[in-house]
Scaffold this motif. Structure first.
Motif, PDB file in Angstrom:
ATOM      1  N   UNK A  83      -1.887  -7.278  -0.917  1.00 30.91           N
ATOM      2  CA  UNK A  83      -2.006  -5.822  -0.764  1.00 30.91           C
ATOM      3  C   UNK A  83      -0.589  -5.274  -0.792  1.00 30.91           C
ATOM      4  N   UNK A  84      -0.255  -4.599  -1.886  1.00 32.22           N
ATOM      5  CA  UNK A  84       1.122  -4.165  -2.089  1.00 32.22           C
ATOM      6  C   UNK A  84       1.163  -2.926  -2.968  1.00 32.22           C
ATOM      7  N   UNK A  89      -0.130  -3.464  -9.280  1.00 29.07           N
ATOM      8  CA  UNK A  89      -1.331  -3.633  -8.463  1.00 29.07           C
ATOM      9  C   UNK A  89      -2.504  -2.838  -9.031  1.00 29.07           C
ATOM     10  N   UNK A  90      -3.707  -3.406  -8.903  1.00 30.51           N
ATOM     11  CA  UNK A  90      -4.935  -2.743  -9.324  1.00 30.51           C
ATOM     12  C   UNK A  90      -5.365  -1.745  -8.250  1.00 30.51           C
ATOM     13  N   UNK A  93     -10.045   1.016  -5.413  1.00 27.01           N
ATOM     14  CA  UNK A  93     -11.292   1.739  -5.661  1.00 27.01           C
ATOM     15  C   UNK A  93     -12.121   1.108  -6.787  1.00 27.01           C
ATOM     16  N   UNK A  94     -11.484   0.439  -7.728  1.00 27.48           N
ATOM     17  CA  UNK A  94     -12.199  -0.174  -8.848  1.00 27.48           C
ATOM     18  C   UNK A  94     -12.111  -1.705  -8.830  1.00 27.48           C
ATOM     19  N   UNK A  95     -11.524  -2.269  -7.804  1.00 29.55           N
ATOM     20  CA  UNK A  95     -11.310  -3.714  -7.694  1.00 29.55           C
ATOM     21  C   UNK A  95     -12.606  -4.431  -7.332  1.00 29.55           C
ATOM     22  N   UNK A  96     -12.883  -5.526  -8.044  1.00 32.31           N
ATOM     23  CA  UNK A  96     -14.015  -6.394  -7.707  1.00 32.31           C
ATOM     24  C   UNK A  96     -13.477  -7.547  -6.857  1.00 32.31           C
ATOM     25  N   UNK A 124      -3.570  -5.514  -5.059  1.00 33.44           N
ATOM     26  CA  UNK A 124      -4.326  -4.268  -4.954  1.00 33.44           C
ATOM     27  C   UNK A 124      -3.522  -3.232  -4.178  1.00 33.44           C
ATOM     28  N   UNK A 125      -3.833  -1.989  -4.485  1.00 35.16           N
ATOM     29  CA  UNK A 125      -3.248  -0.851  -3.768  1.00 35.16           C
ATOM     30  C   UNK A 125      -4.299   0.245  -3.721  1.00 35.16           C
TER      31      UNK A 125
END
Length: 152
Positions: A83-84, A89-90, A93-96, A124-125
């Motif tokens: 988490x960065x 980073x993806x 909200x749309x991350x699986x 992810x962010x």
């Protein structure tokens, strides 16, 4: 017999956490949000009044002195989700979310180490102009995992 590659689990932890209070709040959230385990890399956990559920005694807690120690002891089949707040980073909200993973957060003032970022399978962010309190960020990620979204 349970097949670890079918069953879902997740753990959450902090690399070089800055304040023990943040750990206590994150552990309380982790217990409430269904984490399978919690961990620290670098700085250790110390009992905090904000961990009112005493999560560190209620669920598995692991401590790793170094990132290398953590990395070589990942559960089989688990993916690291860093988490960065980076351009690479993806969007959360749309991350699986992976079925089996560990969420890794960094200290608020330094974030994740370069080594942790490079070793992460996913980064992810979320929509935030500035960094958030690490326990708040971790809770948001766990909440998002609980939403009805496809798993990777």
């Amino acid at each position: 017999m349970n097949d670890n590659f079918v069953n879902e689990f997740f753990g959450i932890g902090i690399q070089n956490g800055k304040t023990p209070e943040n750990l206590g709040v994150l552990w309380r959230s982790a217990q409430n949000m269904g984490a399978s385990f919690i961990f620290t890399i670098g700085n250790r956990y110390a009992k905090q009044a904000c961990d009112t559920h005493n999560a560190v005694k209620s669920m598995p807690y692991f401590h790793y002195d170094t990132f290398d120690d953590f990395h070589k002891n990942l559960p089989k089949g688990a993916r690291i989700v860093g988490v960065e707040l980076t351009n690479d980073a993806q969007s959360l909200e749309t991350f699986s979310h992976p079925r089996r993973c560990v969420y890794l957060l960094g200290a608020e003032d330094h974030g994740l180490s370069k080594q942790a970022i490079e070793a992460s399978h996913f980064l992810v962010k979320f929509k935030s102009k500035l960094s958030l309190n690490v326990s708040v960020a971790g809770t948001i990620v766990m909440y998002d995992r609980g939403l009805s979204k496809p798993r990777s």
